[in-house]
Design a protein around this motif. Structure first.
Motif, PDB file in Angstrom:
ATOM      1  N   ILE A  17       0.852  -1.064   0.022  1.00  0.00           N
ATOM      2  CA  ILE A  17      -0.160   0.185  -0.167  1.00  0.00           C
ATOM      3  C   ILE A  17       0.968   1.162  -0.060  1.00  0.00           C
ATOM      4  O   ILE A  17       0.559   2.288  -0.629  1.00  0.00           O
ATOM      5  N   ASN A  18       1.967   1.238   0.734  1.00  0.00           N
ATOM      6  CA  ASN A  18       2.930   2.583   0.947  1.00  0.00           C
ATOM      7  C   ASN A  18       3.536   2.649  -0.414  1.00  0.00           C
ATOM      8  O   ASN A  18       3.659   3.853  -0.933  1.00  0.00           O
ATOM      9  N   MET A  19       3.852   1.596  -0.971  1.00  0.00           N
ATOM     10  CA  MET A  19       4.621   1.524  -2.375  1.00  0.00           C
ATOM     11  C   MET A  19       3.614   2.338  -3.392  1.00  0.00           C
ATOM     12  O   MET A  19       4.213   3.020  -4.445  1.00  0.00           O
ATOM     13  N   MET A  20       2.459   1.827  -3.473  1.00  0.00           N
ATOM     14  CA  MET A  20       1.290   2.500  -4.475  1.00  0.00           C
ATOM     15  C   MET A  20       1.029   3.910  -3.993  1.00  0.00           C
ATOM     16  O   MET A  20       0.913   4.606  -4.957  1.00  0.00           O
ATOM     17  N   PHE A  21       0.961   4.197  -2.862  1.00  0.00           N
ATOM     18  CA  PHE A  21       0.627   5.668  -2.332  1.00  0.00           C
ATOM     19  C   PHE A  21       2.096   6.362  -3.088  1.00  0.00           C
ATOM     20  O   PHE A  21       1.429   7.365  -3.371  1.00  0.00           O
ATOM     21  N   CYS A  22       3.127   6.035  -3.178  1.00  0.00           N
ATOM     22  CA  CYS A  22       4.098   6.912  -3.463  1.00  0.00           C
ATOM     23  C   CYS A  22       4.194   7.047  -5.161  1.00  0.00           C
ATOM     24  O   CYS A  22       4.674   7.981  -5.670  1.00  0.00           O
ATOM     25  N   VAL A  23       3.796   6.204  -5.745  1.00  0.00           N
ATOM     26  CA  VAL A  23       3.675   6.050  -7.279  1.00  0.00           C
ATOM     27  C   VAL A  23       2.228   6.598  -7.897  1.00  0.00           C
ATOM     28  O   VAL A  23       2.279   7.077  -8.946  1.00  0.00           O
ATOM     29  N   THR A  74      -9.492  22.175  -7.285  1.00  0.00           N
ATOM     30  CA  THR A  74      -8.181  22.577  -7.211  1.00  0.00           C
ATOM     31  C   THR A  74      -7.695  22.464  -5.678  1.00  0.00           C
ATOM     32  O   THR A  74      -8.365  22.193  -4.821  1.00  0.00           O
ATOM     33  N   ALA A  75      -6.326  23.099  -5.832  1.00  0.00           N
ATOM     34  CA  ALA A  75      -5.597  22.812  -4.434  1.00  0.00           C
ATOM     35  C   ALA A  75      -5.083  24.247  -4.079  1.00  0.00           C
ATOM     36  O   ALA A  75      -5.016  25.126  -5.199  1.00  0.00           O
ATOM     37  N   SER A  76      -4.864  24.537  -2.860  1.00  0.00           N
ATOM     38  CA  SER A  76      -4.408  25.868  -2.484  1.00  0.00           C
ATOM     39  C   SER A  76      -3.095  26.350  -3.331  1.00  0.00           C
ATOM     40  O   SER A  76      -2.967  27.539  -3.315  1.00  0.00           O
ATOM     41  N   ASP A  77      -2.229  25.313  -3.397  1.00  0.00           N
ATOM     42  CA  ASP A  77      -0.827  25.580  -3.909  1.00  0.00           C
ATOM     43  C   ASP A  77      -0.604  24.243  -4.805  1.00  0.00           C
ATOM     44  O   ASP A  77      -1.218  23.364  -4.662  1.00  0.00           O
ATOM     45  N   PHE A  78       0.648  24.408  -5.506  1.00  0.00           N
ATOM     46  CA  PHE A  78       1.259  23.430  -6.099  1.00  0.00           C
ATOM     47  C   PHE A  78       1.623  22.216  -5.199  1.00  0.00           C
ATOM     48  O   PHE A  78       1.514  21.077  -5.552  1.00  0.00           O
ATOM     49  N   VAL A  79       2.205  22.502  -4.212  1.00  0.00           N
ATOM     50  CA  VAL A  79       2.742  21.631  -3.154  1.00  0.00           C
ATOM     51  C   VAL A  79       1.319  20.688  -2.743  1.00  0.00           C
ATOM     52  O   VAL A  79       1.461  19.482  -2.665  1.00  0.00           O
ATOM     53  N   GLY A  80       0.243  21.470  -2.764  1.00  0.00           N
ATOM     54  CA  GLY A  80      -0.899  20.726  -2.290  1.00  0.00           C
ATOM     55  C   GLY A  80      -1.238  19.504  -3.359  1.00  0.00           C
ATOM     56  O   GLY A  80      -1.957  18.596  -3.252  1.00  0.00           O
ATOM     57  N   LEU A  81      -1.005  19.634  -4.492  1.00  0.00           N
ATOM     58  CA  LEU A  81      -0.968  18.651  -5.560  1.00  0.00           C
ATOM     59  C   LEU A  81      -0.390  17.473  -5.439  1.00  0.00           C
ATOM     60  O   LEU A  81      -0.630  16.137  -5.952  1.00  0.00           O
ATOM     61  N   LEU A  82       0.881  17.529  -4.657  1.00  0.00           N
ATOM     62  CA  LEU A  82       1.639  16.577  -4.762  1.00  0.00           C
ATOM     63  C   LEU A  82       1.340  15.390  -3.473  1.00  0.00           C
ATOM     64  O   LEU A  82       2.323  15.230  -2.658  1.00  0.00           O
ATOM     65  N   THR A  83       0.041  15.178  -3.387  1.00  0.00           N
ATOM     66  CA  THR A  83      -0.243  14.249  -2.355  1.00  0.00           C
ATOM     67  C   THR A  83      -1.374  13.292  -2.481  1.00  0.00           C
ATOM     68  O   THR A  83      -2.203  13.696  -3.739  1.00  0.00           O
ATOM     69  N   ARG A  84      -1.524  12.047  -2.152  1.00  0.00           N
ATOM     70  CA  ARG A  84      -2.502  11.201  -2.744  1.00  0.00           C
ATOM     71  C   ARG A  84      -4.018  11.812  -2.256  1.00  0.00           C
ATOM     72  O   ARG A  84      -5.041  11.158  -2.828  1.00  0.00           O
ATOM     73  N   LYS A  85      -4.078  12.794  -1.428  1.00  0.00           N
ATOM     74  CA  LYS A  85      -5.285  13.221  -0.871  1.00  0.00           C
ATOM     75  C   LYS A  85      -5.822  14.189  -1.807  1.00  0.00           C
ATOM     76  O   LYS A  85      -6.901  15.038  -1.393  1.00  0.00           O
ATOM     77  N   ALA A  86      -5.318  14.591  -2.745  1.00  0.00           N
ATOM     78  CA  ALA A  86      -5.825  15.786  -3.833  1.00  0.00           C
ATOM     79  C   ALA A  86      -5.887  15.015  -5.215  1.00  0.00           C
ATOM     80  O   ALA A  86      -5.297  15.535  -6.167  1.00  0.00           O
ATOM     81  N   MET A  87      -6.465  13.930  -5.511  1.00  0.00           N
ATOM     82  CA  MET A  87      -6.512  13.279  -6.881  1.00  0.00           C
ATOM     83  C   MET A  87      -6.923  14.069  -7.882  1.00  0.00           C
ATOM     84  O   MET A  87      -6.841  14.336  -8.922  1.00  0.00           O
TER      85      MET A  87
END
Length: 419
Positions: A45-51, A132-145
């Motif tokens: 699960i963790n590996m898939m979260f990263c990719v 949308t996300a509040s900033d670019f960094v906010g896109l780099l998470t699995r919680k903002a698909m």
């Protein structure tokens, strides 16, 4: 279709299901051991979260950036996407109503504090957070698909407009997409071991409730898929082609349906769908956009399963499926379909989107449950997805070539046969 070919295409799915079943047996017979091996599943699960984040960005942005369509193709593309969205919404709404009438999980598997599931935002806040996300960094998470999907689509369009489909950025995105898909394939080789451990732990923890819930889910899903083929598909064909369309549709849809069931892949059904579309008289430029695009974006069967998955996990966590959740669930069902691949497994993108929106604090429990449902319903879901691509061609043809396109095509075919 040869027996060996069918077995080859379903081999990994069978291995996955066997691993899950064996895990359930182990968890039932030796619950302490089942709980002990849980970390083997957590690693996967963790590996898939990263990719998942780079995979979604690369696959969606590259497909848009490499589009070569212009003028008439733009009209075809717009009609196609609009049709995908409407049919997806219809499918998702049908399943939502069924889940209200026949919920798959009657009792919560365990108790959770209310605040762990999070409070629902207002409709306006929900729409903003969906896209949308509040900033670019906010896109780099699995919680903002979903915001990531929107960003990827816009990035692809910008690349196409600035440099064209053959520009260096478009080609780089295409290469990155291939690399990420191969990355997922490598990780997936470990999946049977992971899901053996995950379901051993689930059954050890929640017991017979696991099997009862899945049984009820399948009792709804499988009949619905076949009813949909004989009710919704004829209506779509009639709307798109008018008189004679239903009879023509049923004459040509059998091969795509059989191929999709045999290969468990929408992409593998593209050649058959193209052949049947040409034989029907659908314009070549229509079928060349609708069918390939439909292999990754037109997923009525996946919309069915998405709503089923959400309702299932709601039941697991003791949450009610209310009418107030209808709009968020329909949006997630339709937009998550855009991120799904046309190959078996699909990188589990849909499951990540569901988790990130509805179960962000319970991902380790929700994700394997969703994947199990996805594997169980994959064959009929693929049939609805892939065979439906051919049916959608009727609707798009009406908007592009006029409502009498099929009458003209059948007349032309009769003239040719008479000569």
């Amino acid at each position: 279709m040869e027996k060996k070919s069918v077995l080859k295409n379903y081999r990994f799915l069978v291995i996955m299901l066997l691993a899950m079943v064996v895990g359930c047996v182990v968890g039932w017979v030796a619950p302490e051991f089942g709980k002990t091996i849980k970390p083997l599943g957590t690693v996967f699960i963790n590996m898939m979260f990263c990719v998942v984040v780079p995979l979604v960005f690369a696959s969606i942005s590259s497909s848009v950036a490499c589009m070569k369509s212009r003028k008439r193709a733009g009209k075809i593309l717009g009609s196609t996407i609009a049709t995908f969205v409407v049919t997806g919404l219809i499918a998702a709404f049908i399943m939502f109503v069924l889940m209200k009438i026949f919920p798959p999980v009657l009792e919560a598997w365990t108790s959770f504090e209310t605040e762990e599931m999070g409070d629902y935002a207002s409709i306006s806040e929900l729409i903003v957070n969906f896209f949308t996300a509040s900033d670019f960094v906010g896109l780099l998470t699995r919680k903002a698909m979903l915001p990531l999907i929107v960003f990827s689509l816009l990035f692809g369009f910008a690349t196409n407009a600035a440099q064209g489909p053959d520009g260096p950025i478009a080609q780089w995105l295409s290469g990155l997409s291939e690399v990420m898909l191969k990355f997922v394939q490598i990780i997936t080789y470990y999946a049977p071991v992971a899901f053996f451990a995950i379901f051993a732990d689930l059954v050890a923890t929640y017991g017979e409730q696991v099997m009862e819930g899945y049984g009820r889910a399948l009792l709804v899903y499988y009949p619905l898929c076949f009813i949909y083929v004989f009710t919704a598909f004829p209506l779509f064909a009639w709307f798109g082609g008018g008189k004679g369309a239903i009879k023509t549709m049923f004459r040509h849809i059998t091969r795509p349906a059989v191929v999709s069931l045999g290969t468990c892949s929408s992409v593998a059904t593209i050649p058959t769908n193209m052949e049947e579309a040409e034989s029907t008289g659908i314009s070549k430029d229509v079928s060349e956009i609708v069918v390939p695009l439909g292999a990754t974006m037109h997923m009525d069967g996946s919309c069915f399963s998405c709503v089923l998955k959400i309702a299932f996990v709601f039941g697991v966590f003791g949450q009610d499926l209310s009418w107030g959740q209808l709009i968020p669930i329909l949006l997630v069902a339709v937009f998550s379909s855009v991120g799904m691949s046309g190959v078996p497994g699909g990188g589990y993108i849909g499951e990540y989107i569901i988790c990130s929106i509805f179960f962000p604090t319970q991902m380790e429990i929700a994700f394997p449950i969703l994947v199990m449902i996805g594997n169980l319903v994959d064959p009929p879901a693929t049939m609805i997805n892939a065979a439906g691509d051919y049916v959608v061609s009727y609707i798009v043809s009406r908007f592009v070539d006029g409502k009498d396109w099929l009458v003209k095509a059948l007349a032309k075919k009769s003239e040719t046969a008479a000569e």
